[in-house]
Scaffold this motif. Structure first.
Motif, PDB file in Angstrom:
ATOM      1  N   SER A  36      -7.499 -12.762   4.948  1.00 26.48           N
ATOM      2  CA  SER A  36      -6.354 -12.327   5.928  1.00 26.48           C
ATOM      3  C   SER A  36      -6.317 -12.564   7.287  1.00 26.48           C
ATOM      4  CB  SER A  36      -6.205 -10.633   5.813  1.00 26.48           C
ATOM      5  OG  SER A  36      -7.501  -9.867   6.247  1.00 26.48           O
ATOM      6  N   GLU A  49      -2.427  -5.924   6.664  1.00 30.65           N
ATOM      7  CA  GLU A  49      -2.463  -5.164   5.329  1.00 30.65           C
ATOM      8  C   GLU A  49      -1.901  -3.823   5.376  1.00 30.65           C
ATOM      9  OE1 GLU A  49      -5.508  -4.654   1.634  1.00 30.65           O
ATOM     10  OE2 GLU A  49      -6.304  -4.770   3.393  1.00 30.65           O
ATOM     11  N   THR A  50      -1.106  -3.361   4.437  1.00 32.55           N
ATOM     12  CA  THR A  50      -0.515  -1.801   4.516  1.00 32.55           C
ATOM     13  C   THR A  50      -0.748  -1.424   2.883  1.00 32.55           C
ATOM     14  OG1 THR A  50       1.711  -2.738   4.125  1.00 32.55           O
ATOM     15  CG2 THR A  50       1.074  -2.358   6.280  1.00 32.55           C
ATOM     16  N   ASP A  59       8.172   6.067   2.896  1.00 34.57           N
ATOM     17  CA  ASP A  59       6.792   5.340   2.971  1.00 34.57           C
ATOM     18  C   ASP A  59       6.025   6.158   3.750  1.00 34.57           C
ATOM     19  OD1 ASP A  59       7.529   3.162   1.149  1.00 34.57           O
ATOM     20  OD2 ASP A  59       7.936   1.663   2.694  1.00 34.57           O
ATOM     21  N   VAL A 118       2.278   1.290  -2.782  1.00 33.79           N
ATOM     22  CA  VAL A 118       2.771  -0.048  -2.260  1.00 33.79           C
ATOM     23  C   VAL A 118       1.647  -0.623  -1.352  1.00 33.79           C
ATOM     24  CG1 VAL A 118       4.640  -1.034  -0.942  1.00 33.79           C
ATOM     25  CG2 VAL A 118       5.067   0.998  -2.000  1.00 33.79           C
ATOM     26  N   HIS A 119       1.252  -1.888  -1.986  1.00 40.71           N
ATOM     27  CA  HIS A 119       0.231  -2.686  -1.297  1.00 40.71           C
ATOM     28  C   HIS A 119       0.922  -3.973  -0.984  1.00 40.71           C
ATOM     29  CE1 HIS A 119      -3.755  -4.882  -1.630  1.00 40.71           C
ATOM     30  NE2 HIS A 119      -3.796  -4.503  -0.354  1.00 40.71           N
ATOM     31  N   ARG A 120       0.811  -4.320   0.585  1.00 39.52           N
ATOM     32  CA  ARG A 120       1.185  -5.440   0.976  1.00 39.52           C
ATOM     33  C   ARG A 120       0.256  -6.318   1.743  1.00 39.52           C
ATOM     34  NH1 ARG A 120       5.690  -2.486   3.307  1.00 39.52           N
ATOM     35  NH2 ARG A 120       7.239  -2.273   1.644  1.00 39.52           N
ATOM     36  N   GLY A 123       2.653  -9.887   4.534  1.00 40.81           N
ATOM     37  CA  GLY A 123       3.930 -10.263   4.178  1.00 40.81           C
ATOM     38  C   GLY A 123       4.204 -10.832   3.124  1.00 40.81           C
ATOM     39  N   LYS A 124       3.055 -11.304   2.299  1.00 36.53           N
ATOM     40  CA  LYS A 124       3.299 -12.209   1.432  1.00 36.53           C
ATOM     41  C   LYS A 124       3.203 -11.623  -0.018  1.00 36.53           C
ATOM     42  CE  LYS A 124       0.481 -15.751   3.653  1.00 36.53           C
ATOM     43  NZ  LYS A 124      -0.947 -16.341   3.876  1.00 36.53           N
ATOM     44  N   GLY A 125       4.315 -10.688  -0.102  1.00 40.28           N
ATOM     45  CA  GLY A 125       4.303 -10.200  -1.411  1.00 40.28           C
ATOM     46  C   GLY A 125       4.060  -8.594  -1.412  1.00 40.28           C
ATOM     47  N   GLU A 126       4.314  -7.931  -2.546  1.00 40.84           N
ATOM     48  CA  GLU A 126       4.056  -6.634  -2.535  1.00 40.84           C
ATOM     49  C   GLU A 126       3.696  -6.269  -4.145  1.00 40.84           C
ATOM     50  OE1 GLU A 126       6.784  -3.754  -0.606  1.00 40.84           O
ATOM     51  OE2 GLU A 126       7.548  -3.618  -2.791  1.00 40.84           O
ATOM     52  N   ARG A 127       2.900  -5.448  -4.076  1.00 32.25           N
ATOM     53  CA  ARG A 127       2.483  -4.866  -5.433  1.00 32.25           C
ATOM     54  C   ARG A 127       2.916  -3.415  -5.351  1.00 32.25           C
ATOM     55  NH1 ARG A 127      -2.086  -7.604  -8.507  1.00 32.25           N
ATOM     56  NH2 ARG A 127      -1.349  -9.553  -8.049  1.00 32.25           N
TER      57      ARG A 127
END
Length: 161
Positions: A36, A49-50, A59, A118-120, A123-127
Motif C-alpha cells: 500500500s 485503506e478503509t 458507511d 466494506v474493504h477498500r 481505491g483499487k476495488g472494493e470487497r
C-alpha cells in the motif's frame, strides 16, 4: 500520526495508528515490498485503506476516524484493537500479523443486525462481506493465499498472544 503500532513478522508487516491508517509491506523490506502507498501526512485522518460497516446505507469506519463516534484503541504485544460504539451497536476489530504468514488479519466482531463490511485499499476495488457476528479479513501479497476462516484466525490470534 499519533500513537502507532508496528505489527510484523520477518516477512510481512503493517504500521497502523488509531485511525487504522497504515502501511502494508511484504518480503521483509518495507521500502521495496510495498503493498500500500506510504501516506506521509501526519495531520491526515485515515489512510489508503478503509474498512467500514454499511448499515442501512450509512458507511461507518471501524477505526477511530474523526467521525465523532467513540472508539477505544488498545495496543498490546503483537496486536492492536479498536472498539467502536454508536447507539445500540458495538464493533470490535482486532488486528495481528501471524508468525510465518505473509498476511495481516483483522478479526471483526459485530453486535447488531446483519450488515455489510466494506474493504477498500487505495481505491483499487472494493470487497463486500456479509456481517452477522464475527468476520475475518486477511490482507497479503496474494489475496487468495491470505484467506483465513474465522476459526483459523481465532486460533492464530490465540497462538500469538
Amino acid at each position: 500520526m499519533g500513537w502507532s503500532q508496528v505489527l510484523c513478522n520477518p516477512n510481512f508487516g503493517w504500521l497502523t495508528d488509531e485511525t487504522g491508517a497504515g502501511f502494508l509491506w511484504s518480503g521483509g523490506n518495507a521500502r521495496e515490498g510495498r503493498l500500500s502507498p506510504w501516506g506521509n501526512d501526519s495531520l491526515a485522518v485515515g489512510g489508503q485503506e478503509t474498512v467500514m460497516v454499511n448499515l442501512n446505507g450509512q458507511d461507518i469506519p471501524v477505526f477511530a476516524a474523526g467521525d465523532g463516534l467513540p472508539c477505544a484503541v488498545t495496543y498490546g504485544p503483537g496486536f492492536a484493537r479498536w472498539t467502536k460504539t454508536w447507539g445500540e451497536y458495538t464493533i470490535t476489530t482486532t488486528a495481528f500479523v501471524p508468525i510465518g504468514r505473509e498476511a495481516r488479519v483483522l478479526l471483526v466482531d459485530w453486535s447488531g443486525e446483519p450488515c455489510e463490511l466494506v474493504h477498500r485499499i487505495d481505491g483499487k476495488g472494493e470487497r463486500l462481506y456479509t456481517m452477522d457476528g464475527v468476520c475475518a479479513l486477511s490482507t497479503g501479497p496474494d489475496w487468495e493465499d491470505a484467506f483465513v476462516s474465522v476459526q483459523e484466525a481465532q486460533k492464530l490470534y490465540m497462538d500469538e498472544v
